[in-house]
Scaffold this motif. Structure first.
Motif, mmCIF file in Angstrom:
data_model
loop_
_atom_site.group_PDB
_atom_site.id
_atom_site.type_symbol
_atom_site.label_atom_id
_atom_site.label_comp_id
_atom_site.label_asym_id
_atom_site.label_seq_id
_atom_site.Cartn_x
_atom_site.Cartn_y
_atom_site.Cartn_z
ATOM 1 N N THR A 47 0.959 -0.996 0.184
ATOM 2 C CA THR A 47 -0.002 -0.123 0.083
ATOM 3 C C THR A 47 1.001 1.215 -0.131
ATOM 4 N N ILE A 48 0.663 2.234 -0.931
ATOM 5 C CA ILE A 48 1.524 3.335 -0.955
ATOM 6 C C ILE A 48 0.557 4.482 -0.720
ATOM 7 N N ILE A 49 1.051 5.361 0.147
ATOM 8 C CA ILE A 49 0.230 6.598 0.555
ATOM 9 C C ILE A 49 1.397 7.747 0.132
ATOM 10 N N MET A 50 1.066 8.503 -0.936
ATOM 11 C CA MET A 50 2.090 9.635 -1.303
ATOM 12 C C MET A 50 1.746 10.921 -1.224
ATOM 13 N N ILE A 51 2.325 11.884 -0.727
ATOM 14 C CA ILE A 51 2.065 13.288 -0.765
ATOM 15 C C ILE A 51 2.929 13.770 -2.056
ATOM 16 N N THR A 52 2.414 14.164 -2.995
ATOM 17 C CA THR A 52 3.291 14.299 -4.194
ATOM 18 C C THR A 52 2.834 15.665 -4.692
ATOM 19 N N HIS A 53 3.723 16.525 -5.393
ATOM 20 C CA HIS A 53 3.414 17.740 -5.989
ATOM 21 C C HIS A 53 3.954 17.515 -7.525
ATOM 22 N N GLN A 54 4.215 16.416 -7.751
ATOM 23 C CA GLN A 54 4.586 16.095 -9.400
ATOM 24 C C GLN A 54 3.391 15.565 -10.173
ATOM 25 N N LEU A 55 3.000 16.283 -11.061
ATOM 26 C CA LEU A 55 1.917 15.732 -11.952
ATOM 27 C C LEU A 55 2.342 14.215 -12.401
ATOM 28 N N GLU A 56 3.508 13.984 -13.010
ATOM 29 C CA GLU A 56 3.716 12.372 -13.600
ATOM 30 C C GLU A 56 3.486 11.676 -12.569
ATOM 31 N N THR A 57 3.844 12.025 -11.046
ATOM 32 C CA THR A 57 3.778 10.953 -9.963
ATOM 33 C C THR A 57 2.369 10.775 -9.799
ATOM 34 N N VAL A 58 1.421 12.078 -9.649
ATOM 35 C CA VAL A 58 -0.134 11.927 -9.146
ATOM 36 C C VAL A 58 -0.618 10.881 -10.050
ATOM 37 N N MET A 59 -0.276 11.149 -11.433
ATOM 38 C CA MET A 59 -1.067 10.374 -12.332
ATOM 39 C C MET A 59 -0.704 8.647 -12.288
ATOM 40 N N HIS A 60 0.268 8.312 -11.299
ATOM 41 C CA HIS A 60 0.333 6.842 -11.248
ATOM 42 C C HIS A 60 -0.586 6.443 -10.070
ATOM 43 N N ALA A 61 -1.383 7.203 -9.401
ATOM 44 C CA ALA A 61 -1.942 6.855 -8.230
ATOM 45 C C ALA A 61 -3.532 6.035 -8.631
ATOM 46 N N ASP A 62 -3.723 5.193 -8.019
ATOM 47 C CA ASP A 62 -4.945 4.542 -8.390
ATOM 48 C C ASP A 62 -6.128 5.681 -7.964
ATOM 49 N N HIS A 63 -5.963 6.209 -6.723
ATOM 50 C CA HIS A 63 -6.941 6.919 -6.248
ATOM 51 C C HIS A 63 -6.431 8.256 -5.443
ATOM 52 N N LEU A 64 -6.999 9.470 -5.638
ATOM 53 C CA LEU A 64 -6.558 10.480 -5.249
ATOM 54 C C LEU A 64 -7.263 10.974 -4.025
ATOM 55 N N LEU A 65 -6.883 11.584 -3.059
ATOM 56 C CA LEU A 65 -7.741 12.391 -2.072
ATOM 57 C C LEU A 65 -7.196 13.704 -2.050
ATOM 58 N N THR A 66 -7.802 14.759 -2.386
ATOM 59 C CA THR A 66 -7.616 16.134 -2.283
ATOM 60 C C THR A 66 -7.880 16.900 -0.831
ATOM 61 N N ILE A 67 -7.097 17.346 -0.199
ATOM 62 C CA ILE A 67 -7.347 17.929 1.351
ATOM 63 C C ILE A 67 -7.415 19.457 1.066
ATOM 64 N N GLU A 68 -8.244 20.123 1.639
ATOM 65 C CA GLU A 68 -8.291 21.602 1.637
ATOM 66 C C GLU A 68 -8.784 21.859 2.937
ATOM 67 N N ALA A 69 -7.914 22.810 3.726
ATOM 68 C CA ALA A 69 -8.324 23.267 5.210
ATOM 69 C C ALA A 69 -8.654 22.279 5.979
ATOM 70 N N GLY A 70 -7.975 20.941 5.796
ATOM 71 C CA GLY A 70 -8.348 19.921 6.820
ATOM 72 C C GLY A 70 -9.490 18.973 6.204
ATOM 73 N N ARG A 71 -9.969 19.304 5.355
ATOM 74 C CA ARG A 71 -11.361 18.115 5.011
ATOM 75 C C ARG A 71 -10.774 17.647 3.462
ATOM 76 N N ILE A 72 -11.606 16.477 3.475
ATOM 77 C CA ILE A 72 -11.106 15.975 2.047
ATOM 78 C C ILE A 72 -12.272 16.311 1.139
ATOM 79 N N VAL A 73 -11.964 16.956 0.074
ATOM 80 C CA VAL A 73 -12.661 17.907 -0.868
ATOM 81 C C VAL A 73 -12.850 17.093 -2.336
#
Ligand code: ADP
Length: 576
Positions: free
Chosen positions: A518-544
């Motif tokens: 299981t990989i949980i990655m905080i990433t700022h790279q578009l190339e890496t983000v696109m390798h994720a199966d699933h994204l969680l976007t967090i803004e101000a402490g909430r999943i949006v």
């Protein structure tokens, strides 16, 4: 003092200290008793009773031998005890500190901890081996000699006893005042320690910003504050120590005066006066050191209380037994709320499920709460509300070592240990074969950086990895995490440390481990983000936002903006 020591030492060590104190008292009184034998010796000499003199000298010789043997025994025991106590206090302090919640470290505690572990623990050890024996002897000698004076003449005895009690009371007050006056000096020392640590740690930034003045103002101020506190302590302490010394001389002068008056009035014979003068000299030499020693003991007692205060800080509750994990690699957050301090909310109602072997990308603006989420997974803190499960078991029910077996971490602030590149990778799994650790190193692209170094894998990384770049440190940390082969890999990718090689290394790792870890990655790279199966976007402490990258793109939210910004920045084209 023994009460504070109870939280620092084992019960059998407290028992050893008690029996040592008894030995000190016996030894102190024997030493004082030996002094008393000077009375019959002096009297026999003055009255020319040479037959008795021989017997008394023999008794004195035997007493001196016994006292020496006791002193030797007590010194050896004291040294052994102080070594054991020093080791125990330092190791228990270390064991306790690693179990404290990380919130405790957000205050300025490094200076306090380093002072307690060094100065405080050494002070306690020295008190056992050196200070207490001397102090007990300083108490025993005046008490016994004044008793002996009582036998010579009750009036002299009463004056001596009254003087001893008076000096003792005055000294204990002086000692309390000295300890009270020491508090600002202690605070100033702790602040100075903090600034020195900061000064050593942040040299790069300090040089960048303070080069012109070549000084670091907070350190200079801390030094000045420490000097001022030291001088003020000296100013308040000096008169007290002086008064303590003068009071002893005063008592001695009164004793001699009373002795002479009694002799002149015929109430005391010259042989007795001579014996009395010998006793009076010994009496006042014991009392003279008592004040200073009581002051030092008071300060050491404060140091012990400060160590005990750290030891009494509550640790995170620890589960007693390992649990059977229902689904290793699975993670659940159920309605989790969290704040670092009472009343603030950093994460709010966070709920998500991660299936074993999936790759989750955490994205969101800086300060949104992404790293905090990873810290909660490692149980650096407990949630204020809600539940976090790992492998189907609540984190609070997992012992720390079992939890840490589940997780490998590559954090933003990579910490390397002084040693070689190879040492730093093999920490991940010291039992791994050469082939396995080299494979992990290759996957993390560490071989590329090793090839450029004269000493290859044996290249020393320096304290904290200071001889390597941020990107190089991160690749070594990635190799170390891979070697651990834990069911969950947490990647907190610092954008500043990422060069093309690091991006490639992170992507290779994700490809290689997909479906297995299981990989949980905080990433700022578009190339890496696109390798994720699933994204969680967090803004101000909430999943949006949540979902596959392609689905998140269509919702026209944060991820869409993130992609457009990245494309504009790099000229990328993305097909969803
Ligand atoms: P991100 O990783 O998304 O950039 P963080 O999880 O590091 O954000 O931080 C979330 C919020 O928590 C920020 O407002 C940050 O200032 C605050 N924060 C982080 N660490 C601490 C801490 N140790 N004590 C108090 N507040 C903290």
């Amino acid at each position: 003092m023994l009460n504070s020591l109870r939280s620092l030492l084992m019960p059998d060590q407290i028992r050893l200290i008690r029996s040592y104190l008894i030995l000190l008292a016996v030894s102190g009184f024997c030493e004082a008793g030996t002094t008393l034998l000077l009375i019959p010796v002096t009297q026999s000499l003055m009255t020319h009773a040479y037959d008795r003199l021989g017997s008394w000298v023999s008794v004195l010789t035997i007493a001196v031998i016994i006292t020496c043997l006791l002193r030797y025994w007590q010194t050896v025991r004291g040294m052994r005890l102080s070594v054991v106590v020093l080791r125990t206090v330092q190791s228990r302090l270390g064991q306790h500190i690693v179990r404290l919640p990380l919130g405790w470290f957000s205050g300025e505690v490094s200076g306090q901890v380093s002072r307690c572990a060094t100065y405080g623990a050494m002070g306690l050890a020295n008190a056992l081996s050196h200070l207490l024996p001397a102090l007990l002897s300083d108490i025993a000698v005046p008490l016994l000699t004044s008793g002996a004076m009582m036998l010579l003449d009750w009036r002299l005895g009463m004056v001596a006893l009254g003087g001893a009690v008076g000096v003792l009371i005055a000294n204990s007050r002086i000692s309390r005042a000295i300890v009270k006056g020491e508090a600002p000096s202690h605070e100033a020392t702790v602040t100075l320690n903090n600034r020195v640590i900061e000064f050593a740690r942040c040299q790069a930034s300090l040089r960048a910003f303070c080069l012109e003045s070549a000084t670091y103002a907070p350190l200079t101020q801390a030094l000045e504050a420490k000097n001022a506190a030291g001088q003020s302590l000296l100013k308040t302490t000096f008169p007290k120590v002086l008064i303590s010394g003068l009071s002893v001389q005063f008592v001695f002068a009164i004793l001699v005066g009373v002795g002479l008056l009694l002799t002149l009035s015929g109430g005391l014979g010259v042989p007795r006066l001579m014996a009395f003068l010998v006793l009076a000299a010994r009496f006042s030499s014991g009392l003279a050191m008592l004040g200073a020693r009581m002051g030092v003991l008071g300060m050491i007692r404060r140091e012990i209380e400060r160590i005990a205060a750290i030891m009494n800080e509550p640790t995170l509750p620890e589960a007693p037994r390992r649990k059977n994990l229902i689904a290793p690699g699975a993670i659940s957050f159920r309605s989790v709320d969290f704040g670092f301090h009472h009343g603030d909310v950093v994460l709010h109602d966070v709920t998500f499920e991660v299936t074993p072997g999936s790759v989750i990308g955490l994205i969101g603006p800086s300060g949104a709460g992404k790293s905090t989420l990873l810290k909660l997974m490692m149980r650096f803190y407990d949630p204020v509300k809600g539940q976090i499960l790992m492998g189907g078991v609540d984190l609070r029910d997992l012992p720390t070592d079992q939890l840490m077996d589940q997780i490998a971490l590559v954090s933003q602030d990579v910490v390397l240990f002084a040693g070689s590149i190879e040492d730093n990778i093999r920490i991940g799994n010291p039992d791994a074969s050469e082939e396995t650790w080299r494979h992990a190193a290759r996957l993390a692209r560490v071989d590329a950086l090793v090839a450029r170094r004269r000493h290859g894998w044996a290249t020393q990384v320096g304290e904290g990895g200071c001889q390597l770049s941020g990107g190089e440190r991160q690749r070594i940390a990635l190799a170390r995490a891979l070697l651990k082969n834990a069911p969950i890999l947490l990647l907190d990718e610092a954008s500043s440390a990422l060069d093309a090689l690091n991006v490639a290394a992170f992507q290779d790792v994700v490809k290689q481990l997909r479906g297995k870890t299981t990989i949980i990655m905080i990433t700022h790279q578009l190339e890496t983000v696109m390798h994720a199966d699933h994204l969680l976007t967090i803004e101000a402490g909430r999943i949006v936002e949540r979902g596959a990258p392609a689905d998140c793109l269509t919702s026209r939210g944060y991820f869409d903006r993130f992609c457009r910004e990245r494309r504009q920045a790099s000229g990328w084209r993305l097909t969803a």
